[in-house]
Design a protein around this motif. Structure first.
Motif, PDB file in Angstrom:
ATOM      1  N   GLN A 131       0.861  -1.184   0.000  1.00 44.16           N
ATOM      2  CA  GLN A 131       0.000   0.000   0.000  1.00 44.16           C
ATOM      3  C   GLN A 131       0.894   1.229   0.000  1.00 44.16           C
ATOM      4  O   GLN A 131       1.870   1.299   0.750  1.00 44.16           O
ATOM      5  CB  GLN A 131      -0.920   0.001   1.214  1.00 44.16           C
ATOM      6  CG  GLN A 131      -1.851   1.193   1.298  1.00 44.16           C
ATOM      7  CD  GLN A 131      -2.783   1.111   2.488  1.00 44.16           C
ATOM      8  OE1 GLN A 131      -3.207   0.037   2.894  1.00 44.16           O
ATOM      9  NE2 GLN A 131      -3.100   2.252   3.067  1.00 44.16           N
ATOM     10  N   GLY A 140      -2.658  -3.160  -3.358  1.00 46.21           N
ATOM     11  CA  GLY A 140      -2.865  -4.330  -4.195  1.00 46.21           C
ATOM     12  C   GLY A 140      -1.615  -5.192  -4.248  1.00 46.21           C
ATOM     13  O   GLY A 140      -0.654  -4.967  -3.502  1.00 46.21           O
ATOM     14  N   THR A 154      -5.037  -4.295  -8.092  1.00 51.48           N
ATOM     15  CA  THR A 154      -5.911  -4.158  -6.938  1.00 51.48           C
ATOM     16  C   THR A 154      -6.784  -5.401  -6.788  1.00 51.48           C
ATOM     17  O   THR A 154      -6.880  -6.229  -7.691  1.00 51.48           O
ATOM     18  CB  THR A 154      -6.798  -2.902  -7.064  1.00 51.48           C
ATOM     19  OG1 THR A 154      -7.644  -3.048  -8.214  1.00 51.48           O
ATOM     20  CG2 THR A 154      -5.941  -1.659  -7.232  1.00 51.48           C
TER      21      THR A 154
END
Length: 278
Positions: A131, A140, A154
């Motif tokens: 992140q 993701g 993601t």
């Protein structure tokens, strides 16, 4: 005019015959350089893949080795052809060219250098869940590290192409690097007249530890903290450990399953108010 043209043609032909052996040797050296660069880069790449288990760094070093060997081969070809002045000029102009290109293409050069740092520093590996900037939209699994961008896939299937300079400069959270992760959730329950905090915590821990995906060992213990108590209403914080290999399925879905199971267990115990889990 014809005499002059004939003399010029003869001069160029004589020079061509003089350079013909050198051209042959240079062509052979160029072919050998291309062959050696391809073979050695594949060999080095295979060794790095087997030993480092880091495809990002292995791929980067493989490409770097190939282009370095090709450059050395090209320099040798120019030396054989007697073009030492060209070689010196190329080497001498490299610094100026790099400065001009770097100034004109500042962002591209910055992202390229950042990609090199990321490849060697290795804050993440392929398939790690990361992140950026504490932003849920930039969260993701790492799909690829290119010369200019870092590709993140993601959980809803989108691909985000982040500039390498941004990934290097901003705060980066790696959820899967350690192999273990400690999720948590809160439970708010009204004990009523006959309930007790110890009983509630015991029932919650039974539910958590009953899951085969929960890790409860000496280095990774599950536990419960009392956050707040207002009369007979308690707010408990539940912490548990699990494998971080698959963050979406192995962590988020497991957390959801445990929350539902805890709510169901407390409801079966007959507490006067249904437990709030979140």
């Amino acid at each position: 005019m014809l005499t002059d043209l004939h003399r010029v043609i003869n001069t160029y032909w004589t020079q061509f015959l003089y350079l013909l052996p050198k051209l042959g040797v240079a062509l052979v050296l160029l072919i050998i350089a291309i062959f050696v660069a391809n073979r050695l880069s594949r060999l080095i790449g295979g060794r790095l893949q087997n030993r480092s288990h880091d495809p990002l760094l292995a791929e980067f070093l493989t490409r770097l080795t190939k282009w370095a060997l090709l450059l050395v081969g090209l320099m040798l070809v120019l030396q054989v052809l007697g073009m030492t002045g060209v070689v010196s000029g190329v080497l001498g102009a490299a610094g100026l060219t790099a400065f001009v290109v770097g100034f004109a293409l500042k962002d591209i050069a910055e992202n390229f250098l950042a990609g090199m740092v990321l490849a060697f520093n290795r804050p993440f590996r392929i398939h790690d869940t990361i992140q950026i900037k504490d932003n849920k939209e930039l969260m993701g699994r790492v799909a690829a590290l290119n010369l200019r961008t870092t590709v993140i896939q993601t959980f809803d299937g989108r691909h985000i192409y982040l500039p390498n300079a941004m990934v290097l400069r901003e705060a980066l959270i790696n959820f899967t690097r350690d192999g273990y992760i400690r999720p948590d959730f809160q439970v708010t329950v009204d004990l009523g007249a006959a309930g007790s905090s110890e009983q509630v915590q015991q029932q919650i821990m039974q539910v958590v530890r009953a899951s085969p995906d929960v890790i409860d060992e000496e280095a990774h213990k599950c536990y419960i903290i009392l956050d707040k108590a207002e009369g007979s209403k308690l707010t408990l914080h539940v912490y548990f450990w699990t494998s971080a290999e698959d963050y979406r399925r192995g962590v988020l879905e497991l957390k959801s399953e445990l929350m539902q199971a805890v709510r169901q267990r407390l409801g079966e115990l007959g507490y006067p108010e249904p437990a709030t889990v979140g």
